[in-house]
Structures are given as structure tokens and as C-alpha cells.
Design a protein around this motif. Sequence first.
Motif, PDB file in Angstrom:
ATOM      1  N   CYS A   1       0.915  -0.731  -0.194  1.00 17.36           N
ATOM      2  CA  CYS A   1       0.450   0.326   0.120  1.00 17.36           C
ATOM      3  C   CYS A   1       1.006   1.511  -0.051  1.00 17.36           C
ATOM      4  O   CYS A   1       0.494   1.838  -0.289  1.00 17.36           O
ATOM      5  N   GLY A   2       2.144   0.895   0.214  1.00 17.20           N
ATOM      6  CA  GLY A   2       2.885   2.185  -0.003  1.00 17.20           C
ATOM      7  C   GLY A   2       3.315   2.886   1.335  1.00 17.20           C
ATOM      8  O   GLY A   2       3.585   4.142   1.167  1.00 17.20           O
ATOM      9  N   ALA A   3       2.134   2.070   2.161  1.00 17.06           N
ATOM     10  CA  ALA A   3       3.060   3.300   2.959  1.00 17.06           C
ATOM     11  C   ALA A   3       4.798   2.339   4.243  1.00 17.06           C
ATOM     12  O   ALA A   3       4.743   2.629   5.379  1.00 17.06           O
ATOM     13  N   ALA A   4       5.089   1.398   3.658  1.00 13.13           N
ATOM     14  CA  ALA A   4       6.805   1.584   4.405  1.00 13.13           C
ATOM     15  C   ALA A   4       7.725   1.855   4.753  1.00 13.13           C
ATOM     16  O   ALA A   4       8.460   2.049   5.996  1.00 13.13           O
ATOM     17  N   GLY A   5       7.953   2.825   4.184  1.00 17.81           N
ATOM     18  CA  GLY A   5       8.964   4.187   4.056  1.00 17.81           C
ATOM     19  C   GLY A   5       8.244   5.538   4.861  1.00 17.81           C
ATOM     20  O   GLY A   5       8.829   6.257   5.496  1.00 17.81           O
ATOM     21  N   ILE A   6       6.842   5.486   6.299  1.00 16.13           N
ATOM     22  CA  ILE A   6       6.454   6.953   6.515  1.00 16.13           C
ATOM     23  C   ILE A   6       7.435   5.920   7.702  1.00 16.13           C
ATOM     24  O   ILE A   6       7.172   4.494   8.711  1.00 16.13           O
ATOM     25  N   ASN A   7       8.142   7.070   8.344  1.00 19.69           N
ATOM     26  CA  ASN A   7       8.904   6.339   9.282  1.00 19.69           C
ATOM     27  C   ASN A   7       8.179   5.656  10.935  1.00 19.69           C
ATOM     28  O   ASN A   7       8.203   4.919  11.547  1.00 19.69           O
ATOM     29  N   LEU A   8       6.868   6.190  10.813  1.00 19.11           N
ATOM     30  CA  LEU A   8       5.849   6.160  12.060  1.00 19.11           C
ATOM     31  C   LEU A   8       5.878   4.462  11.794  1.00 19.11           C
ATOM     32  O   LEU A   8       5.854   3.898  12.123  1.00 19.11           O
ATOM     33  N   ILE A   9       5.239   4.270  10.621  1.00 19.06           N
ATOM     34  CA  ILE A   9       4.995   2.627  10.225  1.00 19.06           C
ATOM     35  C   ILE A   9       5.753   1.617   9.970  1.00 19.06           C
ATOM     36  O   ILE A   9       6.500   0.792  10.764  1.00 19.06           O
ATOM     37  N   SER A  10       7.410   2.405  10.123  1.00 20.02           N
ATOM     38  CA  SER A  10       8.658   1.532  10.080  1.00 20.02           C
ATOM     39  C   SER A  10       9.077   1.185  11.389  1.00 20.02           C
ATOM     40  O   SER A  10       9.255   0.365  11.847  1.00 20.02           O
ATOM     41  N   LEU A  11       9.421   2.574  11.995  1.00 16.14           N
ATOM     42  CA  LEU A  11       9.666   2.136  14.012  1.00 16.14           C
ATOM     43  C   LEU A  11       8.438   1.419  14.434  1.00 16.14           C
ATOM     44  O   LEU A  11       8.884   0.807  14.920  1.00 16.14           O
ATOM     45  N   ALA A  12       7.414   1.200  14.161  1.00  9.18           N
ATOM     46  CA  ALA A  12       5.984   0.463  14.622  1.00  9.18           C
ATOM     47  C   ALA A  12       6.694  -1.024  14.017  1.00  9.18           C
ATOM     48  O   ALA A  12       6.324  -2.013  15.193  1.00  9.18           O
ATOM     49  N   THR A  13       6.996  -0.575  12.558  1.00 11.29           N
ATOM     50  CA  THR A  13       7.278  -2.344  12.401  1.00 11.29           C
ATOM     51  C   THR A  13       8.474  -3.182  13.383  1.00 11.29           C
ATOM     52  O   THR A  13       8.421  -4.053  13.241  1.00 11.29           O
ATOM     53  N   ASP A  14       9.816  -2.245  13.314  1.00  8.72           N
ATOM     54  CA  ASP A  14      10.853  -3.106  14.519  1.00  8.72           C
ATOM     55  C   ASP A  14       9.689  -2.940  15.824  1.00  8.72           C
ATOM     56  O   ASP A  14      10.789  -3.930  15.983  1.00  8.72           O
ATOM     57  N   TRP A  15       9.308  -2.420  16.256  1.00  9.39           N
ATOM     58  CA  TRP A  15       8.482  -2.992  17.248  1.00  9.39           C
ATOM     59  C   TRP A  15       7.981  -3.920  17.663  1.00  9.39           C
ATOM     60  O   TRP A  15       8.432  -4.809  18.610  1.00  9.39           O
ATOM     61  N   LEU A  16       7.191  -4.396  16.703  1.00  9.28           N
ATOM     62  CA  LEU A  16       6.501  -5.668  16.547  1.00  9.28           C
ATOM     63  C   LEU A  16       7.159  -6.805  16.167  1.00  9.28           C
ATOM     64  O   LEU A  16       7.025  -7.498  17.247  1.00  9.28           O
ATOM     65  N   GLU A  17       8.452  -6.964  15.447  1.00 13.15           N
ATOM     66  CA  GLU A  17       8.664  -7.351  15.394  1.00 13.15           C
ATOM     67  C   GLU A  17      10.150  -7.735  16.780  1.00 13.15           C
ATOM     68  O   GLU A  17       9.806  -9.149  17.662  1.00 13.15           O
ATOM     69  N   GLU A  18      10.097  -6.803  17.758  1.00 17.65           N
ATOM     70  CA  GLU A  18      11.234  -6.996  18.236  1.00 17.65           C
ATOM     71  C   GLU A  18      10.195  -7.452  19.171  1.00 17.65           C
ATOM     72  O   GLU A  18      11.198  -8.385  20.579  1.00 17.65           O
ATOM     73  N   ASN A  19       8.783  -7.197  19.763  1.00 15.39           N
ATOM     74  CA  ASN A  19       8.194  -7.866  21.142  1.00 15.39           C
ATOM     75  C   ASN A  19       7.579  -8.635  20.268  1.00 15.39           C
ATOM     76  O   ASN A  19       6.256  -9.162  21.165  1.00 15.39           O
ATOM     77  N   LEU A  20       7.583  -9.076  19.243  1.00 19.04           N
ATOM     78  CA  LEU A  20       6.730 -10.539  19.516  1.00 19.04           C
ATOM     79  C   LEU A  20       5.930 -11.229  19.670  1.00 19.04           C
ATOM     80  O   LEU A  20       7.057 -11.656  20.633  1.00 19.04           O
ATOM     81  N   PRO A  21       4.990 -11.869  20.863  1.00 19.72           N
ATOM     82  CA  PRO A  21       4.655 -12.615  21.724  1.00 19.72           C
ATOM     83  C   PRO A  21       5.531 -14.207  21.421  1.00 19.72           C
ATOM     84  O   PRO A  21       5.523 -14.382  19.735  1.00 19.72           O
TER      85      PRO A  21
END
Length: 384
Positions: free
Chosen positions: A214-234
Motif C-alpha cells: 500500500c506504499g506505507a512502508a516508507g512512513i517513519n512511524l510505520i517503520s518504527l512500529a514494524t521494528d517494535w512489533l518484530e522485537e516484541n513479538l509474543p
Amino acid sequence: MTNVKTKIFPNRNFPLRRPSLQKEDAQISIDRWFSSNPARFEDLRVQNLQAPKSSGVANETWLVETIRRTPINKIEAPGPRLVFRLAADDFLYPRSDLRLHYDLYDCLGSISDLPVPEMLAFEEDPSFLGCRFFVMTHVEGFAAPDRPNFNYDGWLADYSVGDREAVWREAVSVMSRLHAVDVSRLTPLKLDEFSSRGGVRDCLDYWIAYADWCGAAGINLISLATDWLEENLPLTIEQRAGISWGDARLQNLLFDGTRCSAILDWDMVSLAGAEADFAWWTVADHKYTASRGLPRLEGIGSPAETIALWESMSGRELKNFDWHLVFAAFRQALISQRLVALSGTNAAATQIPHEPSIGLQWLSCLLDIRVEFTVTLPFVGLDK
């Protein structure tokens, strides 16, 4: 606290799904399809058809009233009311497959007591309506409206407080029964093309891919959220596997009085479990109530009360809910980004957004990230 620049969405139009066929053309095509299916539909013809008044985004739907021609004297008698659901490949969701909806309805109808419509036919031939479609029985009932939101107007707002509470409790009961379904019996979710949606890890993978699509991966807030979700995955051992309805909202249930007559819309279905559903329910609820400083309808429980009721019905507690709240905000932000991209297309009717999505705003709050837009829809807690 991290300070990022985030793309602020312009004051553009958000789409609703526009019918791909004119009403007259759709009627002719459906009559032609009836005639081509002599075993079950040959004696039917369309008496009236219309799109739902509260049309959604992901799929196109026609509500069809029929009349029946008797074979001897051609006397016309009332026929069944039907629903035609049309495919919407890659409109709002990538890898969308209408067949999954049909098979899942059919499966749930056979293995559970969940209220689902009866499936009648799946048509692969696009020559009739321009795409694949399926036909199901029409179910009596009303969905809580989106526009205007049911907290502000509509049949639910007209109900007594006691009846609203009965509707809310019924909704939670339906969800508890859905989440109790044995996932090993959900054969449609085991198809190879949908295996990537199984479990929390694979569900996250799907939405990370969605961000690229959808073209959102380059949005900084989305990128930071992606990293957080990966790092804190249950951890898998901490996350009970189970079906997630996906678009878990009161608006996707039909009610006949205070009884739920149907659970609808499986575009976001996965095996991410009940936690994903109640996090999504929370975002959908607060978008029009607590995050705006507005009251919800009296009788409808807060997210905290909804979760507590579900836990009492299900006999277990939700796990890792903080992670799932971030994941729900992430998904909502991505869908909103896709809606922006669809604005003004030939397939879309429109309404005007005037602020960044609640998903983006909640990500900034939940992850404590400073952004350059004004937060007008803050996360205010589950008990609001």
C-alpha cells in the motif's frame, strides 16, 4: 522519546465501494445466470435488487428479491431473497480471495452453532457479472450503522438501555463461541494460498507485506512500529492459537431484535487468536467515542468491560494485549493509507477525512513517539 517526521495525509476523499455495474445491467446479468443454472435457479428471476444502504469498502454486494415462475401456468409467486457477493481482488486487501469467504461460511455453518448465512452457489465464470461471485441466503436483521456511527444515530441508538446491553452481550457471546472453534476443523484456513495467515507470526508477516503493497512502508512511524512489533513479538508458547475474525466490530454483526442473526465479513481472517479481535474492537470503539472525548451508547460496555465479559464466558484470559493493541493500530493505519490511495478512483465513492488516522495517532501514543501532527484521537485506556 523518538521524534519522527510522519507524512500527514492531505484533506482527501476516503472511498466507499462503487458498484461496478449499473442496476439495470446487474439485473439482466443475474437473470441470465439464473437461467444458466436449471437445477436450482432456472425458475427464478429478479424482482428487485439494491446495494446495501451502508455499503462497505472491500467487496461489492447486491441484495436480490426474486419471483418464481411455476412450470405449468407461468404464475409468478414470491421467490427467495438472496445476496450476491462479488469478488474484489486486490482492491483493499492483497491476495483477497472470495472463495475463502464462501468456504469459511460453509465450514462454520457445518461445524458450529454460529449464526452464518447458508451458502447456495459459487460462480467461477466472470462472464456474468464481470468477476467471480457467490450467492447466499438473505438473513433478516440489521447491522449497526457506520455512517453515521451507531453511537450517534440509528436503530441501536433508538433501543432502550436494556436492549442495547442485550445486543452487546449477544455480540460478545457470538465472539466467545467463534473463538472456541477447534482450528483443526477450519479446513478453509489450511489452504496453501492462505497458510501465510496462520498464527500471530504469519499474520504479522502478512501486514508487513501489506505495508509495502500500500506504499506505507516508507512512513517513519510505520517503520518504527514494524521494528517494535518484530522485537516484541509474543512467543508462540504464550499465544494461544485460534481463529481471529479480523474485522471484529459490532457493525459486522446482524441483529434481529437483540439476537445475532449473522456474523459477516472475513476479509481480515487469520489464526492470530481472540487477542487480535479485541484489540481491533477497541480501536473501532474508541474511534468514535473515548478517543474523541464522546460517550458511547449507554448499555454498550467499554473495551475493558467487553474483555472481562468475554473472559468470563470463555474461561480464559487474553494474553499479550499490549502488543496486540499496537498491532491493531498498525493495521488500521495501513488500511487508512490504502484508502487514501484509492480516493478518487473510478471504483470509489467518497467521504472526506480531516485528520490522520486513529491508527497513526495511537501508534504515536502507545509507542511514545513524538510526531509533527496534532494528536486529536489519543489512546485513553481500556476502561474509558
